[in-house]
Scaffold this motif. Structure first.
Motif, PDB file in Angstrom:
ATOM      1  N   UNK A   5     -53.885  37.682 -17.833  1.00 30.72           N
ATOM      2  CA  UNK A   5     -55.107  36.502 -16.285  1.00 30.72           C
ATOM      3  C   UNK A   5     -53.788  35.721 -15.422  1.00 30.72           C
ATOM      4  N   UNK A   6     -52.371  37.655 -14.984  1.00 31.44           N
ATOM      5  CA  UNK A   6     -52.397  37.182 -13.948  1.00 31.44           C
ATOM      6  C   UNK A   6     -52.125  35.684 -13.546  1.00 31.44           C
ATOM      7  N   UNK A   7     -51.497  35.001 -14.671  1.00 31.18           N
ATOM      8  CA  UNK A   7     -50.602  33.333 -13.732  1.00 31.18           C
ATOM      9  C   UNK A   7     -52.242  32.693 -13.625  1.00 31.18           C
ATOM     10  N   UNK A  11     -53.389  29.449 -20.131  1.00 33.40           N
ATOM     11  CA  UNK A  11     -53.934  29.005 -21.593  1.00 33.40           C
ATOM     12  C   UNK A  11     -56.468  28.928 -21.748  1.00 33.40           C
ATOM     13  N   UNK A  12     -56.912  28.926 -20.386  1.00 33.72           N
ATOM     14  CA  UNK A  12     -57.866  28.327 -20.448  1.00 33.72           C
ATOM     15  C   UNK A  12     -58.888  29.822 -20.340  1.00 33.72           C
ATOM     16  N   UNK A  13     -58.765  30.977 -19.868  1.00 29.90           N
ATOM     17  CA  UNK A  13     -59.307  31.645 -19.729  1.00 29.90           C
ATOM     18  C   UNK A  13     -59.028  32.063 -21.360  1.00 29.90           C
ATOM     19  N   UNK A  14     -58.303  32.112 -22.021  1.00 36.19           N
ATOM     20  CA  UNK A  14     -57.490  32.930 -23.149  1.00 36.19           C
ATOM     21  C   UNK A  14     -58.733  32.051 -24.542  1.00 36.19           C
TER      22      UNK A  14
END
Length: 319
Positions: A5-7, A11-14
């Motif tokens: 997710x390129x930092x 966690x939210x993207x995950x």
């Protein structure tokens, strides 16, 4: 995950990706087009627009990233001004969805840090658990040669809580309460909890009856209230009892509980001292890693079959 997710809101993207996978795997009747409740179905329900639902849900999940906290509060205030002035009316379909997504994100973001707006006997427990969690996380980070990402000052918990409530909590919940007046009770309880932490900071003890949690002669679930309550918050736990009839003791001796035990259970955190807060954080009774060269035994299988992706060796050797 950070590389995937390129930092950015890792966690939210995950979590948003996991949400989509869970919906696709377990709730396919909502995901598949023209399925249950869809166009032409016998249910008579209007079509369920899963794509719109997913866009709103993902937007709400990504909004919980605390790195964007103050940016998000600005968006809440801007939405409130639009609602008050009607400057963006009439709404196009795209604008309507965007406003709905923003409002859903506001409510989910409040839920994400809602522990600070719960009755103080509940909120205080969450504080202890969160402080312990980040302390253990810091221990793991140090064991890997990393710098602690968060440092908990065990001797100054009330001051740090007040700072978080005032800097992060108050602006968010006040902004959302302007949008949704029914949520004003959360802002009210937040202010009560600031007063409670201030009392602890000054007196090194919890007030006998915390602000926002009044005494009552008995706890009756049927009379619990939400918005507009004199306690400024939902009744998640029984209130302090001033009589012996607060909770009936079950007839079965198997579940018999002494009145003193019940009183202690209901008032578990009312007498928590500053010393207790310090003891709860960073205690050494949970070792993080085994000494070099030793073997740590994992719990053995007790007959419950593990899913394929979870099977692993019963013995882990430290390196």
């Amino acid at each position: 995950l950070a590389e995937i997710y390129n930092d950015q809101s890792v966690l939210e993207n995950f979590h948003a990706a996991c949400f989509s996978m869970i919906m696709s795997y377990f709730f396919n009747e909502f995901v598949a087009p023209n399925s249950k409740g869809g166009a032409g179905s016998a249910s008579g329900l209007p079509p369920f627009d899963y794509e719109e639902f997913r866009r709103i849900a993902v937007h709400a999940i990504l909004a919980t990233d605390m790195a964007r906290h103050f940016e998000f509060i600005g968006m809440c205030k801007a939405q409130s001004k639009r609602f008050a002035s009607g400057s963006n009316l009439p709404l196009t379909a795209q604008q309507h969805e965007a406003e709905r997504a923003q409002l859903a994100a506001s409510i989910l973001k409040c839920a994400d840090i809602s522990n600070i707006t719960r009755p103080f006997n509940v909120s205080q427990r969450w504080t202890r658990r969160l402080n312990r969690e980040v302390t253990l996380q810091g221990n793991i980070e140090e064991s890997l040669g990393m710098t602690r990402s968060i440092v908990v000052d065990a001797a100054n918990v009330p001051a740090s809580q007040i700072a978080f409530y005032e800097a992060c909590g108050r602006p968010l919940f006040n902004a959302v309460a302007e949008l949704v007046p029914e949520l004003q009770f959360m802002s009210d309880q937040l202010e009560n909890n600031i007063r409670n932490w201030g009392f602890i900071k000054c007196n090194q003890k919890v007030p006998e009856v915390p602000y926002g949690l009044k005494q009552s002669s008995a706890f009756d679930l049927s009379t619990s209230t939400r918005a507009g309550s004199t306690d400024s918050a939902p009744d998640f736990l029984p209130k302090r009892s001033t009589g012996a009839s607060a909770m009936p003791t079950p007839a079965s001796p198997t579940f018999a509980i002494s009145s003193s035990t019940m009183e202690n259970a209901y008032l578990a955190d009312y007498t928590l001292s500053a010393g207790d807060l310090s003891n709860e954080i960073g205690s050494a009774d949970h070792p993080i890693s085994a000494p070099s060269g030793s073997a740590s035994q994992m719990p053995t299988n007790t007959g419950v079959s593990l899913p394929p992706h979870s099977r692993r060796s019963a013995t882990v050797t430290s390196t």
